[in-house]
Design an enzyme around this catalytic site. Structure first.
Site, PDB file in Angstrom:
ATOM      1  N   ARG J  88     -31.051 -27.963  26.952  1.00 58.37           N
ATOM      2  CA  ARG J  88     -30.886 -28.640  25.662  1.00 58.37           C
ATOM      3  C   ARG J  88     -30.790 -27.641  24.506  1.00 58.37           C
ATOM      4  NH1 ARG J  88     -31.253 -31.942  28.987  1.00 58.37           N
ATOM      5  NH2 ARG J  88     -32.234 -33.986  28.974  1.00 58.37           N
ATOM      6  N   GLU J  92     -26.598 -26.738  25.542  1.00 56.03           N
ATOM      7  CA  GLU J  92     -25.986 -27.909  24.908  1.00 56.03           C
ATOM      8  C   GLU J  92     -25.841 -27.716  23.398  1.00 56.03           C
ATOM      9  OE1 GLU J  92     -26.834 -31.876  26.426  1.00 56.03           O
ATOM     10  OE2 GLU J  92     -27.207 -32.474  24.366  1.00 56.03           O
ATOM     11  N   SER J 115     -27.187 -10.734  14.355  1.00 59.20           N
ATOM     12  CA  SER J 115     -27.654  -9.847  15.409  1.00 59.20           C
ATOM     13  C   SER J 115     -28.640 -10.570  16.323  1.00 59.20           C
ATOM     14  CB  SER J 115     -28.350  -8.628  14.808  1.00 59.20           C
ATOM     15  OG  SER J 115     -28.830  -7.782  15.838  1.00 59.20           O
TER      16      SER J 115
END
Lengths: 148, 148, 148, 148, 148, 148, 148, 148, 148, 148
Positions: J88, J92, J115
Site C-alpha cells: 500500500r 500502490e 534525494s
C-alpha cells in the site's frame, strides 16, 4: 509539441545541416553528452541553451519550449539494453564490475553513493596504433547516507 | 576450492590484515579495480599475480589456483542492481544516457562498439570543496562491425 | 527514411524482381548472411555496397542512405525467440550447449570470449541422402580479457 | 548418484589427471563438444562410451550409470546467459542474426527448421596472425513442416 | 498482403459463406487442424492447397500467395495463454503432466523427443451420455538425440 | 513424509526392482500416465491404489499416506518448460496450435472448455518403418460456460 | 464488428440511456455480473439474451452477433491487476487466502477444484451502520480429479 | 520460533489428533478460514485464540507466541498461483471478472474499494444432486476514496 | 470523452493560462496533490469540484463529466518507475525502508495496515540554506486486520 | 558476522529485553526509523551509535562491527512488496501518485529529484476519534540536474 516531436524535428534539422553533436555542442556552449541527451529527450535545457540550439539549427520557438520542459527520463526502460553498444557499456559492465565499484566507493568515501544527478559524463576518442579506444568519464558528487 | 570459497577466504584475510584494495593492488602490481574484481570472482589472474596476492594475504595454493581459473562472470545477474550505489552508476545512467552514448560512439568512430573485454576501469576520488566527487574512467577498444 | 521503411522497400523490390538473397549477395559482392542482415536492419553497409544493392533492386538514394546508417541492433529483443526456427538454433542450443562452449573456449584459448562484432556467419545446405542438413558456421575473433 | 554429483566427480577427476576435454574425447572416441556436454549433464552416453570415460578417469560404476541416464536438459534456463562468453555466441547472435537465419533457411529449404536433436556442434581454433579466431560449426538435419 | 491481412480476409469470407473449418478442410483435402492453423497464420500451404482454399472461399491470388509464405510461428508468444481454453489444454496440462510425459517417452523410446515439426494434431468430439468429451490426438515422430 | 521424500523413495525402489512405469501401472491397475504423475507428486491415489503400489515396490505405510494426500500441483511452474521434451509438446505446440484448438472447440461444442480435471492422458509408441512415432491422447470433458 | 467495437457501442448506449447494469440485467433476465461481463467482452450470450439486450439499448444486429460470439477471455492478462479495486479482491486475497482455500476445499470435498466455468458470481451491497460492505458470492461446481 | 516452524508444528499435531480445520475452528471459537490462515502463517491471533488453539492441539507456549506475531503476508507471492485450485478461484476469476467487479462496485457504491483488511471469507459446501458446489463468500467494508 | 482526452485538454488549458497546480488547487478548494492526481486521471472529483476546475480553466462539460468518472488507477503500472524522481521516492525508499515501516506500524498499532484509500498526501518545499528540501507527508487511516 | 547474523542477534536480544524500537532509538540517540533500518541491515551506524546499541541490548563487538559495515541495500528487491503493509504505502501509492509527485516537484523546484540518500523518514501515530492514523514524513534534499 511533445518531446518525441521535438526530437524528430532536431534530428531532421541536424541531418539537413550536416552538423555533428560536437559542433552543435560548441555552438550551444556545453558538453556534447549533455546536448545530445537533451535533444534525445533525456535532459532539459536553460532558456539560453535552448535559444542557441534552435538558433543554430534554424528551429522554432516550440522546439525551444519543449527543450526546456522537464523530461520523463529513462522512458524506454530496459528496451534499448539489447543493442550491443549500450549493453556492453552499461548492463554488462554493471553486472561484472558493479560489486567492485561498490567496494571501492565505500573504501574511499564511506557509506554513500555517486550521484547520477549532480553528474557529468564525457565520451572521448583515444587514438592508439593498436586500435583506437573509447573513453567514458563519469563524474558524480559523492552523497553520504544521512544518519538521523 | 570454488570461487565462492576463494572469495570468502580473501575477504576474511583482508579484514584481518586490515588492508585496503588499494594497498593490495600496489602489492600485486595492478589496478585496484582489476584486483577487486578478481577477488570477488569476476576476473582471473595470471600465475604471478595470484602468487603475489596470496603471498601478501598469507593464503594458500588453492586460493591462487581458484584466482587463476576462468570465472562465470555476471553470476548474480540483475540481482545486485537494486543496491543504490550500483543502480545509479550503471542501470540508471545506462537508461538515461545509453542512447546518447550510442550516438556519440557512432559519430566519432562509425559502426561498432566499445569492447568490455579489452577494457579497463578506474575509480577515483576527486576532492572538491563543494563536496568530493567520484570519478569513473572506462576505457575500451573500439571494435568496428565486420562486413563480409 | 527509417530502417523499417527501408526494409519494407527492399523486401517489396526483392519480391517483384524474384531475386534470392544469394543472388543479391552475388551482385553486391558480399556474403548472403551479411546482405540479409543489413536489409532487415541489423547491420550497416558501406557507400559502395549500398549503391550496388539499390542499383540491383532499382531503389532510390534514401534507401542507400538508410542502409549506411548505424542500426539499433537486436531491436526485437526476445520477441522473435518463440519462432521454432530461431528458438532451436539460438535459444535452445545456447541453453543446452552454452556451458560446454564456454569450457572449450577457455580450454583452447584461455580467459576471453568469441567476438560477436569481428564476426562472420554462414548458412549452408549440405545435401545428404538421409535428409539434407543445415550448416551454420560462426567465426569470431578471440578476445582475451585484459588484466590491468 | 544424481547428475550434479556425477558432474562434480568427473570435474574433480579431470582436474587431478590434468586431462583436457580434447584428450578425454579421443579416449572415448567421440567429439569434444559431445563429451563435454554429457559430462556437464546435458547429454546421455551409450553403455560403451560411459565405460570408456569412467575407465579413462578412474571413476566407478555409478558415474557410468549417471552418464547413461536421460538428462533434464537446459536445466539452468536463462541463468547462464549473462556470462559474456555465452551471451555473445547465443543470445546476442540470436537476437541480431536470428531473423536472417530464418530467411535463409526458408530460401534454401522451404518451410521447416534445423533440428537441435539430430544435431552436431564443433568448436575449433583457427590460427590467424591478426588474432586467433573461434569457429563454431553447427550441423542439424532439416525438418520440413508436415502438412496433413 | 501480410499474414494478418490474409487472416482477416479468410475469416470474413468464412463468416459470409457460413462454412465451418471442417467443411473447408474437406474442400481443401486436408485435416481441420492443419487448415485452421494455416488460415490463422501459423502454417504454410502448398500451391495446390492454397488454390483450393481460395477457390472455395472466393478469394484472390494474393491470399493464396500469403498462405504459401513461411510464417513467423508462435507470433503471440505467451499472450493467448491466459484464455481458459488454451490455458487448460497446454499450459496447465504441461505443468502438471510434463515431467510424466518426459518419463514415459524416455522409458518407451530412450533419449530423444517428440517432434513438433513432423507432427499432426487432431481434435475430436466424443459423444458421451455423462457429457461430451474433447479428444486431442498429437502424433509426432520420435527423434533420438545424436551422439557424435 | 513430504511429497518430495515420497517421490525419492519411489524412484529409488523402482530403480532397484528395475520395473518400468508400465509394469507398475499394471500391478496397480491403472494407466501409466496416472501412476507416473501420482508418484512424481502431481496426483493423489485412492487407499487401494496406494496400497497396491507400495506393496509392489516393497515400501512402507508413510509412502502410501503421502500418495493419498492432495498435492500442490504444477509445483515447478514454468521451470521445466526449458527441457526440449516438455517444451515441444506443451509450450511450443500450445503457442503454435493453441488458437487453432480454441477455434475448433468452439465450432464443435460452443462456448466452453476441455476440462483438465475430468481428464485422461495416454502416451503410446506407434511403430513406423520411417521412424517410430510418439502419440499423445488427451481426453477431457467438455464444460460449457454457465450463463446465469 | 469486433468485441472491442461492441463493447464501446454498448457503453455509449448505456450512458445515453442512463441505465445501470442492474436495470439492464433485469431487462435481459439474467444476473448483473453475467450481463456486465458479456458486455465487456468476457462472456457470450444466447440468441435470446443478445436480442433482449440490444432491444433494450436500441442497438443493431451486429452488436447482437458480437455478443453471441465466443470471446477470448482474460484478454488483458495481468494488466488490470494494478487497479486497487481489482488488486484487493483477487490478487491480494488470492495470495493471502489461496492456500487456506485449498486446504478447506480438500478437507470438505477431497482432491479436486472449484470450477470457474460452471460458475456464478454475485456482487451485493450489505448496508451496515458502521459502513456499508461489499459482498461477493462465488459458486462453482466441485470437480473431482479423475483417476484412470 | 519462526512462523514456518510454527506452521509445521501445527500441521503435525493436527494430523496426529486427526482433527479437521472445522473442528479446530469450533474449539477456538472462530471461523475455519480465519483459523486456517493464521495456522498457515497469513494472519495473527489474539492471546486468547492462540491459547485455545495450542490447548486443543497440545502445543507449547512458543507456538502461541508465534501465532500472535504479525506475519509477513503473501509470503509466497505468485508462486502458488500455478496450483489449479488456487489459479481458478483467484487468478482466472480475477482476470475474467475483475473489470466486471469494478464496474459493479462503482455502480453500487461510488469511487472506492472493497477492503481486504476489514474482510471476512467463508468457504462452504453446497450439496446438489447434479454435483456438489463450492461456495465462497467474501465480505469486505467499502472504503470510499478520500478527496482532500 | 476518455480520461486520456480529459487529461490532454486540462494540461493544454493549464499551459495556456499559465497556472500552477497550486493556483488551480486554491480555486477548486482542495489540496494540490488531490487536484493534480484527478487531472492526470488517477482520482475522481465531486460534481462541485469538477465544476470549479472546468470553470477556472474555461473547459466544457465533458471534461467535468470525465473528471467525475471512477478512474482505472495505476494505469501505467511499473512503467513510470524508471523515471529517477519517481524511482527514488517510491521504489527505492520502499525497498530500503519498507520492512522498517512494517516493523514500526506493528509496534505502534498492532496487526494492520495504513490505508491508501482513506489517505492524503502533501508535497512541500522546505527552504534550507544548505539546499532546499522536498517534504512528503502521507497520512492514512490505520486499518486493523479483522479476526472472525 | 554477516548482516543476516547481526539482524538475528539483535531481534533476539530485543525480544528478550522486551524493548520497542522507540526505546532503543532513545538509548542510541537517533530516530526510530533510522535505528530500525540499521538493525534490519539496510543502513550503517557510526562507531558511537553501534556502541550504544550493543550496550543497550547487551550484545558483543562483532554485532557493533557488523552494524558499522556498509550494507547491500534493497537486498530483497521486490520480494517484500507483496506484503499488504508495504504494498500500500510504497508500490500502490507510487503507481497512483508517482506522476503527481513528479509534477509538483518540477513545479516547485525545477528539474531535479528528491534525494533518497540525504533523506530522513519518520512514522507517527496520529490519534483520531474516527480511527487512529499512520503518518509518514519523508524529507529529502532537492538535487537539481546538472547541465554541463
Amino acid at each position: 509539441m511533445t518531446k518525441d516531436e521535438m526530437r524528430a524535428a532536431i534530428l531532421e534539422a541536424k541531418a539537413e545541416k550536416q552538423m555533428t553533436w560536437e559542433q552543435i555542442a560548441r555552438e550551444v556552449g556545453c558538453s556534447p553528452v549533455f546536448v545530445t541527451s537533451a535533444c534525445l529527450g533525456e535532459n532539459s535545457m536553460t532558456d539560453e541553451q535552448a535559444g542557441k540550439l534552435t538558433g543554430t539549427l534554424g528551429l522554432g520557438k516550440e522546439v525551444a519550449q519543449a527543450l526546456m520542459r522537464c523530461p520523463v527520463r529513462a522512458r524506454q526502460g530496459e528496451a534499448l539494453m539489447t543493442d550491443p553498444v549500450i549493453y556492453r557499456a552499461f548492463k554488462e559492465v554493471g553486472m561484472v564490475y558493479g560489486e567492485t565499484f561498490k567496494e571501492l566507493v565505500h573504501e574511499k568515501f564511506g557509506d554513500g553513493i555517486m550521484s547520477a544527478i549532480d553528474f557529468t559524463m564525457d565520451v572521448e576518442k583515444v587514438e592508439d596504433p593498436k586500435g583506437d579506444r573509447v573513453k567514458i568519464v563519469m563524474n558524480g558528487k559523492f552523497l553520504p547516507y544521512k544518519r538521523w
